[in-house]
Design an enzyme around this catalytic site. Structure first.
Site, PDB file in Angstrom:
ATOM      1  N   PRO A 128      47.637  -4.624  62.531  1.00 13.86           N
ATOM      2  CA  PRO A 128      46.281  -4.328  62.894  1.00 13.86           C
ATOM      3  C   PRO A 128      46.336  -2.589  62.671  1.00 13.86           C
ATOM      4  O   PRO A 128      45.316  -2.076  62.294  1.00 13.86           O
ATOM      5  CB  PRO A 128      45.918  -4.460  64.188  1.00 13.86           C
ATOM      6  CG  PRO A 128      46.790  -5.727  64.570  1.00 13.86           C
ATOM      7  CD  PRO A 128      47.997  -5.543  63.693  1.00 13.86           C
ATOM      8  N   GLY A 131      48.455  -1.457  56.922  1.00 16.27           N
ATOM      9  CA  GLY A 131      49.313  -2.168  56.175  1.00 16.27           C
ATOM     10  C   GLY A 131      50.082  -1.345  55.047  1.00 16.27           C
ATOM     11  O   GLY A 131      51.347  -1.821  54.802  1.00 16.27           O
ATOM     12  N   SER A 132      49.198  -0.390  54.829  1.00 15.64           N
ATOM     13  CA  SER A 132      50.074   0.456  53.595  1.00 15.64           C
ATOM     14  C   SER A 132      51.234   1.212  54.231  1.00 15.64           C
ATOM     15  O   SER A 132      52.289   1.369  53.409  1.00 15.64           O
ATOM     16  CB  SER A 132      48.805   1.531  53.193  1.00 15.64           C
ATOM     17  OG  SER A 132      47.774   0.886  52.667  1.00 15.64           O
ATOM     18  N   ARG A 268      22.406 -17.836  25.869  1.00 16.62           N
ATOM     19  CA  ARG A 268      21.355 -16.960  26.605  1.00 16.62           C
ATOM     20  C   ARG A 268      20.604 -16.068  25.251  1.00 16.62           C
ATOM     21  O   ARG A 268      21.436 -15.336  24.653  1.00 16.62           O
ATOM     22  CB  ARG A 268      21.709 -16.077  27.330  1.00 16.62           C
ATOM     23  CG  ARG A 268      20.716 -15.374  28.113  1.00 16.62           C
ATOM     24  CD  ARG A 268      19.885 -15.926  29.183  1.00 16.62           C
ATOM     25  NE  ARG A 268      19.079 -15.164  29.647  1.00 16.62           N
ATOM     26  CZ  ARG A 268      17.857 -15.593  30.421  1.00 16.62           C
ATOM     27  NH1 ARG A 268      17.763 -16.837  30.765  1.00 16.62           N
ATOM     28  NH2 ARG A 268      17.030 -14.828  31.167  1.00 16.62           N
ATOM     29  N   THR A 270      17.605 -13.238  24.240  1.00 18.24           N
ATOM     30  CA  THR A 270      16.690 -12.297  24.567  1.00 18.24           C
ATOM     31  C   THR A 270      16.497 -11.649  23.243  1.00 18.24           C
ATOM     32  O   THR A 270      17.017 -11.651  22.406  1.00 18.24           O
ATOM     33  CB  THR A 270      17.098 -11.159  25.539  1.00 18.24           C
ATOM     34  OG1 THR A 270      18.167 -10.392  24.919  1.00 18.24           O
ATOM     35  CG2 THR A 270      17.704 -11.730  26.770  1.00 18.24           C
ATOM     36  N   ARG A 311      65.961  -3.512  37.388  1.00 16.83           N
ATOM     37  CA  ARG A 311      65.026  -3.580  38.923  1.00 16.83           C
ATOM     38  C   ARG A 311      64.370  -2.547  39.026  1.00 16.83           C
ATOM     39  O   ARG A 311      64.935  -1.323  39.646  1.00 16.83           O
ATOM     40  CB  ARG A 311      66.049  -3.828  39.871  1.00 16.83           C
ATOM     41  CG  ARG A 311      67.017  -5.178  39.904  1.00 16.83           C
ATOM     42  CD  ARG A 311      67.162  -5.842  41.129  1.00 16.83           C
ATOM     43  NE  ARG A 311      66.090  -6.417  41.817  1.00 16.83           N
ATOM     44  CZ  ARG A 311      65.654  -7.641  41.564  1.00 16.83           C
ATOM     45  NH1 ARG A 311      66.242  -8.370  40.508  1.00 16.83           N
ATOM     46  NH2 ARG A 311      64.553  -8.192  42.370  1.00 16.83           N
ATOM     47  N   GLU A 363      49.214  -6.787  48.870  1.00 10.63           N
ATOM     48  CA  GLU A 363      50.465  -6.721  48.224  1.00 10.63           C
ATOM     49  C   GLU A 363      50.750  -5.166  47.790  1.00 10.63           C
ATOM     50  O   GLU A 363      51.113  -4.784  46.772  1.00 10.63           O
ATOM     51  CB  GLU A 363      50.824  -7.600  47.206  1.00 10.63           C
ATOM     52  CG  GLU A 363      51.189  -8.880  47.629  1.00 10.63           C
ATOM     53  CD  GLU A 363      52.069  -9.795  46.903  1.00 10.63           C
ATOM     54  OE1 GLU A 363      53.183  -9.260  46.395  1.00 10.63           O
ATOM     55  OE2 GLU A 363      51.980 -11.083  46.978  1.00 10.63           O
ATOM     56  N   GLY A 364      49.953  -4.298  48.566  1.00  6.92           N
ATOM     57  CA  GLY A 364      50.039  -2.881  48.260  1.00  6.92           C
ATOM     58  C   GLY A 364      48.610  -2.553  47.321  1.00  6.92           C
ATOM     59  O   GLY A 364      48.453  -2.960  46.260  1.00  6.92           O
ATOM     60  N   SER A 366      45.783  -0.433  45.290  1.00 12.82           N
ATOM     61  CA  SER A 366      45.904   0.191  43.982  1.00 12.82           C
ATOM     62  C   SER A 366      46.127   1.534  44.371  1.00 12.82           C
ATOM     63  O   SER A 366      46.956   2.277  43.428  1.00 12.82           O
ATOM     64  CB  SER A 366      44.357   0.181  43.329  1.00 12.82           C
ATOM     65  OG  SER A 366      44.142  -1.071  42.789  1.00 12.82           O
TER      66      SER A 366
HETATM   67  C1  LIG Z   1      43.113 -11.945  52.034  1.00 11.84           C
HETATM   68  C2  LIG Z   1      44.168 -11.114  52.395  1.00 11.84           C
HETATM   69  C3  LIG Z   1      45.613 -11.769  52.520  1.00 11.84           C
HETATM   70  C4  LIG Z   1      46.853 -10.875  52.727  1.00 11.84           C
HETATM   71  N1  LIG Z   1      48.021 -11.369  53.041  1.00 11.84           N
HETATM   72  C5  LIG Z   1      49.101 -10.920  53.538  1.00 11.84           C
HETATM   73  C6  LIG Z   1      50.147 -11.509  53.508  1.00 11.84           C
HETATM   74  O1  LIG Z   1      50.410 -12.718  53.559  1.00 11.84           O
HETATM   75  N2  LIG Z   1      51.209 -10.820  54.425  1.00 11.84           N
HETATM   76  C7  LIG Z   1      51.044  -9.556  54.965  1.00 11.84           C
HETATM   77  O2  LIG Z   1      52.093  -8.902  55.451  1.00 11.84           O
HETATM   78  N3  LIG Z   1      50.018  -8.844  54.683  1.00 11.84           N
HETATM   79  C8  LIG Z   1      49.046  -9.682  53.922  1.00 11.84           C
HETATM   80  N4  LIG Z   1      47.743  -9.027  53.674  1.00 11.84           N
HETATM   81  C9  LIG Z   1      47.573  -7.418  54.105  1.00 11.84           C
HETATM   82  C10 LIG Z   1      47.382  -6.603  53.065  1.00 11.84           C
HETATM   83  O3  LIG Z   1      48.838  -6.332  52.345  1.00 11.84           O
HETATM   84  C11 LIG Z   1      47.043  -5.161  53.579  1.00 11.84           C
HETATM   85  O4  LIG Z   1      45.494  -5.358  53.748  1.00 11.84           O
HETATM   86  C12 LIG Z   1      47.229  -4.026  52.539  1.00 11.84           C
HETATM   87  O5  LIG Z   1      48.441  -3.612  52.581  1.00 11.84           O
HETATM   88  C13 LIG Z   1      46.437  -2.842  53.099  1.00 11.84           C
HETATM   89  O6  LIG Z   1      46.676  -2.587  54.126  1.00 11.84           O
HETATM   90  P1  LIG Z   1      45.151  -2.262  55.484  1.00 11.84           P
HETATM   91  O7  LIG Z   1      44.342  -3.186  55.017  1.00 11.84           O
HETATM   92  O8  LIG Z   1      45.749  -1.988  56.834  1.00 11.84           O
HETATM   93  O9  LIG Z   1      44.822  -1.086  54.853  1.00 11.84           O
HETATM   94  P2  LIG Z   1      45.078   0.362  55.236  1.00 11.84           P
HETATM   95  O10 LIG Z   1      46.498   0.608  55.156  1.00 11.84           O
HETATM   96  O11 LIG Z   1      44.534   1.051  56.448  1.00 11.84           O
HETATM   97  O12 LIG Z   1      44.544   1.643  54.213  1.00 11.84           O
HETATM   98  C14 LIG Z   1      43.118   1.702  54.159  1.00 11.84           C
HETATM   99  C15 LIG Z   1      42.684   2.512  52.666  1.00 11.84           C
HETATM  100  O13 LIG Z   1      43.498   3.473  52.767  1.00 11.84           O
HETATM  101  C16 LIG Z   1      44.245   3.771  51.523  1.00 11.84           C
HETATM  102  N5  LIG Z   1      45.472   4.467  52.131  1.00 11.84           N
HETATM  103  C17 LIG Z   1      46.501   4.295  53.079  1.00 11.84           C
HETATM  104  N6  LIG Z   1      47.463   5.241  52.968  1.00 11.84           N
HETATM  105  C18 LIG Z   1      47.212   5.787  51.728  1.00 11.84           C
HETATM  106  C19 LIG Z   1      48.101   6.981  51.072  1.00 11.84           C
HETATM  107  N7  LIG Z   1      49.019   7.249  51.641  1.00 11.84           N
HETATM  108  N8  LIG Z   1      47.446   7.372  50.178  1.00 11.84           N
HETATM  109  C20 LIG Z   1      46.316   7.238  49.507  1.00 11.84           C
HETATM  110  N9  LIG Z   1      45.673   6.116  49.958  1.00 11.84           N
HETATM  111  C21 LIG Z   1      46.319   5.500  51.257  1.00 11.84           C
HETATM  112  C22 LIG Z   1      44.418   2.484  51.198  1.00 11.84           C
HETATM  113  O14 LIG Z   1      44.641   2.421  49.686  1.00 11.84           O
HETATM  114  C23 LIG Z   1      43.129   1.826  51.790  1.00 11.84           C
HETATM  115  O15 LIG Z   1      42.265   2.258  50.412  1.00 11.84           O
HETATM  116  C24 LIG Z   1      46.496  -9.460  53.108  1.00 11.84           C
HETATM  117  C25 LIG Z   1      45.422  -8.985  53.052  1.00 11.84           C
HETATM  118  C26 LIG Z   1      44.436  -9.665  52.738  1.00 11.84           C
HETATM  119  C27 LIG Z   1      43.060  -8.823  52.576  1.00 11.84           C
END
Ligand SMILES: Cc1cc2nc3c(=O)[nH]c(=O)nc-3n(C[C@H](O)[C@H](O)[C@H](O)COP(=O)(O)OP(=O)(O)OC[C@H]3O[C@@H](n4cnc5c(N)ncnc54)[C@H](O)[C@@H]3O)c2cc1C
Length: 379
Positions: A128, A131-132, A268, A270, A311, A363-364, A366
């Site tokens: 929570p 994730g980034s 379609r 038009t 790699r 998975e990270g 954009s």
């Molecule tokens: C449907 C779904 C399935 C998922 N499945 C998995 C799973 O199986 N296992 C797992 O571990 N996770 C999973 N995830 C989590 C997903 O990997 C994270 O949501 C994602 O990595 C982003 O993390 P966050 O949501 O906390 O956003 P945040 O990290 O809070 O980021 C919010 C915003 O800030 C931007 N941001 C953050 N840091 C930076 C930076 N340094 N520079 C520029 N921009 C930045 C981000 O790009 C984003 O736009 C899943 C998510 C979803 C929605």
């Protein structure tokens, strides 16, 4: 010499996945999306056909397919529904760290479990708090006697409600950042492990997504997958290996957008002519085709790299970032081609638009892909 053709085996694999998608996934996609339901019988059938866990080697009961083969399957399944496809292929995300870092006993037990029966596994890094910033995770572990004890929470975990085991990343101390992180395999029935509620998502609603809570969860020493200091590298290497699959999904989704849009534009009318004859509609269709083919080439190169020992995370990130962003734009354009009909659930493209969005997030994001690319360039 460069060769872009598929082998006879690859063509047969694509054909099998395509038929499976048309017969088992596409017909139920809208209903599963509406009900936010993952069709387990489809997983069982895909497991029987060898479309899931495909990269596990024959020693552990798998088909031993290449990363490229797995990505080709991902593209085909995604044409039918990226929500169902995400849950069908999420085992790949969980099994990759075991393939990369597991010892013989761990591989035999856990890869063997996945290939023997249609069971699920989940990969858990996100929390929570964010994730980034993977190095900033807070789920903690400490050694207690012969065990490790885990406390914390993971969120957004694909297949969390369905999984028989979890690959979990945790730290000795959040202040140590990447130097504190280790990885563990945690069985579903371990006391103290609790799965949270299924998330009510915008798109990919057929895919199961939930939180996992760890309260004094005892993990035996033999289930440590990567020791302290090695977990972060393992998580990054796993993403390097699985990001081409996200681009392959984007390709499948874009191909669906193009197929649906082209068919609609020919029907379609038009201003007295089919809209496919209007140049501005043609421009959208042409962009869709360019994006689909360019992403296909990128994911195939990234997967080829993995299969040939190159790699280089930069190419996986090119494929993931470009594929996800183009998939989003392509799905937006598909809705545009359909006009008002694109905005209602009677037609398939509004779902494609909702489904595409998460490709830019999981998975990270954009943005994170661009950081990986820029850092790699700067080095
Ligand atoms: C449907 C779904 C399935 C998922 N499945 C998995 C799973 O199986 N296992 C797992 O571990 N996770 C999973 N995830 C989590 C997903 O990997 C994270 O949501 C994602 O990595 C982003 O993390 P966050 O949501 O906390 O956003 P945040 O990290 O809070 O980021 C919010 C915003 O800030 C931007 N941001 C953050 N840091 C930076 C930076 N340094 N520079 C520029 N921009 C930045 C981000 O790009 C984003 O736009 C899943 C998510 C979803 C929605």
């Amino acid at each position: 010499m460069l060769d872009f053709s598929l082998t006879e085996e690859q063509k047969a694999l694509v054909e099998t996945a395509r038929r499976f998608t048309r017969e088992r996934i596409a017909p139920i996609a809208a209903e599963c999306d509406r009900d936010a339901r993952f069709p387990k019988d489809v997983f069982v059938a895909a497991h029987e056909l060898g479309l899931v866990n495909a990269t596990v080697s024959s020693e552990y009961g798998g088909a031993g397919l290449h990363e490229l083969d797995n990505a080709l399957v991902a593209e085909e399944l995604a044409w039918g529904c990226t929500g169902i496809q995400t849950s069908l292929l999420a085992n790949t995300l969980a099994l990759t760290p075991i393939v990369l870092a597991g010892n013989e006993a761990q591989k035999k037990k856990y890869l063997g479990m996945l290939t023997a029966d249609p069971v699920f596994a989940s990969y858990c890094t996100t929390e929570p708090s964010g994730g980034s910033d993977v190095a900033g995770m807070r789920t903690q572990f400490r050694a207690v006697g012969n065990d490790y004890v885990l406390n914390g929470e993971k969120c957004w975990i694909t297949n969390a409600s369905l999984a028989s085991f979890y690959v979990v990343f945790a730290t000795t101390d959040p202040q140590k950042r990447h130097k504190g992180i280790a990885a563990f395999i945690v069985d579903r029935d371990t006391p103290g492990l609790r799965v949270g509620k299924h998330e009510d998502k915008m798109g990919q609603r057929a895919s199961d997504t939930a939180a996992v809570h760890f309260e004094d969860v005892k993990v035996p020493k033999e289930n440590m997958l990567a020791p302290e200091g090695e977990g972060f590298k393992l998580a990054m290497e796993t993403f390097n290996q699985t990001r081409p699959d996200i681009a392959a999904m984007g390709t499948g989704l874009m191909q669906r957008c193009l197929d649906e849009s082209l068919a609609y534009a020919k029907e379609r009318k038009t201003f007295g002519v089919p809209i496919v004859e209007h140049q501005l509609v043609q421009a959208m269709l042409a962009e869709m085709a360019i994006s689909t083919e360019a992403t296909r080439l990128l994911y195939q190169k990234a997967a080829w790299n993995l299969d040939n020992g190159v790699r280089d995370p930069i190419v996986s990130s090119y494929a993931k970032a470009f594929g996800a962003d183009r998939a989003m734009q392509t799905a937006l354009d598909a809705v545009q081609v359909f006009g008002g009909n694109g905005y209602v659930k009677d037609y398939p493209v509004e779902k494609l638009m909702r489904d595409a969005k998460v490709l830019q997030i999981y998975e990270g994001t954009s943005q994170i892909q661009r950081l990986v690319i820029a850092r790699s360039l700067a080095r």
